[in-house]
Design a protein around this motif. Structure first.
Motif, PDB file in Angstrom:
ATOM      1  N   ASN A  22       0.808  -1.222   0.000  1.00  0.00           N
ATOM      2  CA  ASN A  22       0.000   0.000   0.000  1.00  0.00           C
ATOM      3  C   ASN A  22       0.843   1.274   0.000  1.00  0.00           C
ATOM      4  N   PRO A  23       1.898   1.341   0.832  1.00  0.00           N
ATOM      5  CA  PRO A  23       2.771   2.532   0.739  1.00  0.00           C
ATOM      6  C   PRO A  23       3.321   2.751  -0.677  1.00  0.00           C
ATOM      7  N   ILE A  24       3.715   1.669  -1.351  1.00  0.00           N
ATOM      8  CA  ILE A  24       4.259   1.830  -2.704  1.00  0.00           C
ATOM      9  C   ILE A  24       3.186   2.411  -3.619  1.00  0.00           C
ATOM     10  N   LEU A  25       1.975   1.866  -3.545  1.00  0.00           N
ATOM     11  CA  LEU A  25       0.903   2.352  -4.416  1.00  0.00           C
ATOM     12  C   LEU A  25       0.567   3.802  -4.099  1.00  0.00           C
ATOM     13  N   TYR A  26       0.594   4.160  -2.821  1.00  0.00           N
ATOM     14  CA  TYR A  26       0.319   5.541  -2.424  1.00  0.00           C
ATOM     15  C   TYR A  26       1.379   6.479  -3.001  1.00  0.00           C
ATOM     16  N   LEU A  27       2.637   6.089  -2.857  1.00  0.00           N
ATOM     17  CA  LEU A  27       3.728   6.958  -3.333  1.00  0.00           C
ATOM     18  C   LEU A  27       3.674   7.105  -4.849  1.00  0.00           C
ATOM     19  N   VAL A  28       3.417   6.007  -5.559  1.00  0.00           N
ATOM     20  CA  VAL A  28       3.373   6.086  -7.021  1.00  0.00           C
ATOM     21  C   VAL A  28       2.212   6.992  -7.460  1.00  0.00           C
ATOM     22  N   GLU A  29       1.098   6.899  -6.744  1.00  0.00           N
ATOM     23  CA  GLU A  29      -0.053   7.758  -7.054  1.00  0.00           C
ATOM     24  C   GLU A  29       0.325   9.236  -6.916  1.00  0.00           C
ATOM     25  N   ASN A  30       1.118   9.539  -5.903  1.00  0.00           N
ATOM     26  CA  ASN A  30       1.315  10.946  -5.541  1.00  0.00           C
ATOM     27  C   ASN A  30       2.637  11.563  -5.971  1.00  0.00           C
ATOM     28  N   HIS A  31       3.547  10.761  -6.454  1.00  0.00           N
ATOM     29  CA  HIS A  31       4.838  11.304  -6.871  1.00  0.00           C
ATOM     30  C   HIS A  31       5.137  10.896  -8.307  1.00  0.00           C
ATOM     31  N   ALA A  32       5.725  11.807  -9.050  1.00  0.00           N
ATOM     32  CA  ALA A  32       6.091  11.495 -10.431  1.00  0.00           C
ATOM     33  C   ALA A  32       7.138  10.383 -10.450  1.00  0.00           C
ATOM     34  N   THR A  33       8.062  10.432  -9.489  1.00  0.00           N
ATOM     35  CA  THR A  33       9.150   9.448  -9.457  1.00  0.00           C
ATOM     36  C   THR A  33       9.258   8.817  -8.084  1.00  0.00           C
ATOM     37  N   THR A  34       9.233   7.499  -8.045  1.00  0.00           N
ATOM     38  CA  THR A  34       9.399   6.783  -6.785  1.00  0.00           C
ATOM     39  C   THR A  34      10.634   5.903  -6.900  1.00  0.00           C
ATOM     40  N   ILE A  35      11.536   6.054  -5.949  1.00  0.00           N
ATOM     41  CA  ILE A  35      12.763   5.259  -5.964  1.00  0.00           C
ATOM     42  C   ILE A  35      12.637   4.183  -4.896  1.00  0.00           C
ATOM     43  N   ILE A  36      12.789   2.944  -5.293  1.00  0.00           N
ATOM     44  CA  ILE A  36      12.623   1.848  -4.346  1.00  0.00           C
ATOM     45  C   ILE A  36      13.927   1.079  -4.222  1.00  0.00           C
ATOM     46  N   VAL A  37      14.443   1.050  -3.012  1.00  0.00           N
ATOM     47  CA  VAL A  37      15.690   0.343  -2.747  1.00  0.00           C
ATOM     48  C   VAL A  37      15.349  -0.892  -1.941  1.00  0.00           C
ATOM     49  N   GLY A  38      15.766  -2.024  -2.386  1.00  0.00           N
ATOM     50  CA  GLY A  38      15.453  -3.233  -1.634  1.00  0.00           C
ATOM     51  C   GLY A  38      16.372  -4.352  -2.000  1.00  0.00           C
ATOM     52  N   GLU A  39      16.650  -5.166  -1.020  1.00  0.00           N
ATOM     53  CA  GLU A  39      17.583  -6.259  -1.226  1.00  0.00           C
ATOM     54  C   GLU A  39      17.100  -7.210  -2.320  1.00  0.00           C
ATOM     55  N   THR A  40      18.044  -7.832  -2.978  1.00  0.00           N
ATOM     56  CA  THR A  40      17.727  -8.799  -4.024  1.00  0.00           C
ATOM     57  C   THR A  40      16.881  -9.935  -3.450  1.00  0.00           C
ATOM     58  N   GLY A  41      15.839 -10.283  -4.164  1.00  0.00           N
ATOM     59  CA  GLY A  41      14.973 -11.363  -3.713  1.00  0.00           C
ATOM     60  C   GLY A  41      13.798 -10.880  -2.876  1.00  0.00           C
ATOM     61  N   SER A  42      13.719  -9.558  -2.629  1.00  0.00           N
ATOM     62  CA  SER A  42      12.622  -9.069  -1.784  1.00  0.00           C
ATOM     63  C   SER A  42      11.304  -8.980  -2.555  1.00  0.00           C
ATOM     64  N   GLY A  43      11.367  -9.107  -3.876  1.00  0.00           N
ATOM     65  CA  GLY A  43      10.120  -9.160  -4.649  1.00  0.00           C
ATOM     66  C   GLY A  43       9.854  -7.925  -5.490  1.00  0.00           C
ATOM     67  N   LYS A  44      10.839  -7.059  -5.639  1.00  0.00           N
ATOM     68  CA  LYS A  44      10.633  -5.815  -6.393  1.00  0.00           C
ATOM     69  C   LYS A  44      10.160  -6.106  -7.819  1.00  0.00           C
ATOM     70  N   THR A  45      10.940  -6.903  -8.525  1.00  0.00           N
ATOM     71  CA  THR A  45      10.690  -7.075  -9.954  1.00  0.00           C
ATOM     72  C   THR A  45       9.402  -7.843 -10.237  1.00  0.00           C
ATOM     73  N   THR A  46       9.174  -8.923  -9.499  1.00  0.00           N
ATOM     74  CA  THR A  46       8.008  -9.743  -9.812  1.00  0.00           C
ATOM     75  C   THR A  46       6.720  -9.174  -9.211  1.00  0.00           C
ATOM     76  N   GLN A  47       6.816  -8.459  -8.093  1.00  0.00           N
ATOM     77  CA  GLN A  47       5.583  -8.044  -7.404  1.00  0.00           C
ATOM     78  C   GLN A  47       5.089  -6.652  -7.773  1.00  0.00           C
TER      79      GLN A  47
END
Ligand code: ADP
Ligand code: MG
Length: 664
Positions: A22-47
């Motif tokens: 939900n935080p990710i969806l909120y940020l994407v809704e409200n910001h032109a650019t969202t930078i997401i830093v997360g360890e490999t395997g945390s699910g960034k690419t697939t989720q």
């Protein structure tokens, strides 16, 4: 089945990124650019692309894009996401890589693609209007195309305020990326709080759930990392509890060699089955081989995956408990003085070494064996790698920017500026190729046509020249072969046997013409895998060649070019190659007994690679396709030429250092 799907849903919800849905969806809704830093395997690419779709970002025919620097990652991740969503790959979830489009326009909602392909899409649709959200993944890799893409997307954002960018990576220097995308200053007088979406980028960190990884260093440095890697794997297998092993080597050659050594060892000791399942992982693997990598390890067995950099952050393998890190990877280096670009086996950075070690802590506490000393890690390894932009030949980059209407390339908004010398060199070559005119604008039609062909510009120019010379039928076969890694199998058994087989196809003119014989033989055999096996030819590579050739044929038809054959006239063929690759001309040193050549461009010492059919033949003048550097600079794919063709191809290029043809 329904059960499998529910199971998959559970797995999805266990990934660290799920808590941030939900935080990710909120940020994407409200910001032109969202930078997401997360360890490999945390699910960034697939989720994240799936979350975006669930939140409605793909409604109304819009598409969510997710870019990757590597083709293999694009295919692998797309098929995983299709599986998770329970849909057929190529429908709601699709992918596009060079020469392979598995999307269904109007149906595809989530599209994975290489950053290079997205750059090409800009040529037809400069504002990328199909996409609602573009996720630039693996941004920490700083590949040439990723850097170009980020600069261009920033431009697009100024025109398309509704476009959302998600930039994700494993180890990003998030602050500088955030500063780069902070476009508030450019919209003066407007308070950012009142803009929707806000122009100020936002950063979100997804905490990993990696387990502790114990690091082991060597006491003394080793000279042969390949042998050291193999011994370390065997040692782990003998002494450590169950758990898969991931080995980082550098490329197909050393990976195949390691696989062979490990399999031989098992046979020699007569403990077959040894319990080891040894699998290679590099680009160019077949689908079936890719699937093996991800299939669960059978009980009582231990999987050993021997991989390039691709398993560092692009792909996550479950079940890895031990990592063996050679400390090297293949990296591109360009020297603007000599105008030589090489793929070199070079030391990785500390940041990469940490990433590699992290892969051992995925399922439980693990161990990482670094095949170098602690002192070396601390004192010799650089903290971060150099962005590819600053160590590449810029010829392709310049053409792409020019074709997108960006004329002032040095003034472009770079994340990291390229070296001015490299830029000058690129402009020189492009001018001599007839791709740019005196005002550094794309020429018509050559420049625009070269920009349309998704190959190295020199290959594209070679194809266009072949069209004029009447040998395009043959040259697109050559272009296709030069676009795959190698069509020869690495020597199984004896090198001598391979060399002898090669001679059946070899011709005195050189490798390019030899490939035409191989292609002919392959077609004649009915594209048989047995035929390939018998002749030491890589069947996967040949299938790829046929595919690429077909795509090229289609593309040329669109450019209004009809294929024409030169019926065995190798002179016109070689002239066409010279027209593209005159900058790679060399001359045999007059008194050289060891086959030393010097490049005409910069008098660099170079030698014919042992894999070439001209090895030890040593014609006086030749042109190479690429260089590989080990103890020396070796030319791969060479062809004998007549020096007068150089003057014909590019009258001014060698003016300052005109080859003295009189002495030969
Ligand atoms: P990130 O992008 O943050 O590195 P991913 O989204 O790639 O993470 O991976 C999330 C999870 O999905 C990992 O546990 C990984 O093992 C799993 N996964 C990804 N691709 C595949 C695949 N092709 N087959 C099986 N599991 C996969
Ligand atoms: Mg990822």
């Amino acid at each position: 089945s329904g059960f499998g799907y529910a199971n998959m849903e559970k797995q999805r919800q266990k990934l660290p990124v799920f808590k941030y849905r939900n935080p990710i969806l909120y940020l994407v809704e409200n910001h032109a650019t969202t930078i997401i830093v997360g360890e490999t395997g945390s699910g960034k690419t697939t989720q994240i692309p799936q979350y975006l779709k669930e939140a409605g970002w793909a409604e109304g025919g819009r598409v969510i894009a997710c870019t990757q620097p590597r083709r293999l990652a694009v295919q692998s991740v797309a098929s995983r996401v299709a599986e998770e969503m329970g849909v057929k790959l190529g429908e709601e979830v699709g992918y596009t890589i060079r020469f392979e489009d598995r999307t269904n326009p109007g149906v595809t909602a989530i599209k994975f693609l290489t950053d290079g392909v997205l750059l090409r899409e800009m040529m037809d649709d400069p504002l990328l209007t199909n996409y609602s959200v573009i996720m630039v993944d693996e941004a920490h890799e700083r590949s040439l195309s990723t850097d170009m893409l980020l600069g261009l997307l920033k431009k697009i954002q100024r025109r398309r305020h509704e476009l959302r960018l998600v930039i994700s990576s494993a180890t990003i220097e998030a602050k500088s990326m955030s500063a780069f995308f902070d476009t508030r200053k450019t919209r003066q007088g407007e308070a950012d709080e009142h803009c929707v979406p806000r122009r100020q980028p936002t950063i979100l960190s997804v905490e990993g759930r990696g387990f502790n990884v114990q690091i082991q260093y060597l006491e003394e440095p080793v000279s042969d990392y390949l042998q050291a890697a193999v011994s370390t794997v065997l040692l782990i297998h003998e002494q450590e509890p169950m758990g898969d092993i991931l080995v980082f080597l550098t490329g197909q050659d050393d990976i195949d060699a390691a696989v062979q050594l490990l399999n031989e060892d098992a046979q020699n000791r007569g403990r077959q089955p040894s319990g080891l399942i040894v699998l290679p992982l590099y680009s160019g693997l077949s689908r079936a081989d890719q699937d093996l990598i991800f299939s669960p390890t059978p009980k009582g067995k231990r999987k050993v995956v021997i991989s390039t950099n691709i398993a560092e952050t692009s792909l996550t393998l479950e079940g890895v408990v031990y990592v063996v890190d050679s400390g090297f990877s293949k990296q591109r280096f360009y020297n603007p003085i000599s105008d030589i670009e090489n793929l070199i086996v070079a030391p990785i950075s500390k940041a990469s070494a940490r990433q590699r070690a992290g892969r051992a802590g995925r399922v439980r506490p693990g161990k990482c064996y670094r095949l170098y000393t602690e002192e070396y890690f601390v004192k010799e390894m650089h903290a971060e790698g150099i962005p590819e932009m600053q160590r590449s030949n810029l010829v392709s980059c310049v053409i792409q920017l020019k074709s997108l209407g960006i004329d002032n390339i040095l003034g472009f908004d770079w994340l990291a500026s390229p070296a001015p010398e490299a830029m000058v060199r690129a402009l020189e070559v492009l001018y001599s190729l007839g791709i740019l005119d005196e005002d550094a604008k794309l020429t018509s039609p050559t420049g625009f046509q070269v920009a349309e062909i998704p190959l190295e510009p020199m290959i594209s120019k070679m194809i266009l020249s072949a069209n004029l010379l009447g040998c395009s039928e043959e040259i697109i076969t050559i272009a296709a072969v030069l676009s795959v890694q190698s069509i020869w199998m690495s020597a199984r058994g004896s090198q001598k046997e391979l060399d002898e087989t090669k001679l059946c196809f070899a011709v005195a003119e050189g490798d390019h013409v030899t490939y035409l014989n191989v292609y002919k033989g392959f077609l004649h055999s009915g594209k048989s895998s047995q035929w390939c096996h018998k002749n030491f030819i890589n069947y996967q590579a040949m299938k790829k060649v046929v595919e690429i050739r077909e795509q090229l044929h289609k593309l040329l038809r669109r450019l209004g070019i009809v294929l024409k054959s030169c019926d065995g006239d190798t002179k016109v063929l070689r002239k066409a190659i010279t027209a593209g690759f005159f900058a790679h001309a060399c001359r045999l040193e007059a008194f050289s007994h060891n086959g030393m050549y010097k490049t005409l461009r910069s008098s660099q010492e170079v030698y014919i690679h042992p894999s070439s059919v001209l090895f030890r033949v040593n014609p006086k003048w030749l042109i190479y396709h690429s260089l590989v550097s080990t103890d020396r600079q070796y030319m791969r794919n060479v062809i004998a030429i007549d020096p007068s063709w150089l003057i014909e191809a590019a009258p001014h290029f060698y003016q300052l250092q005109k080859p003295n043809t009189a002495t030969y």
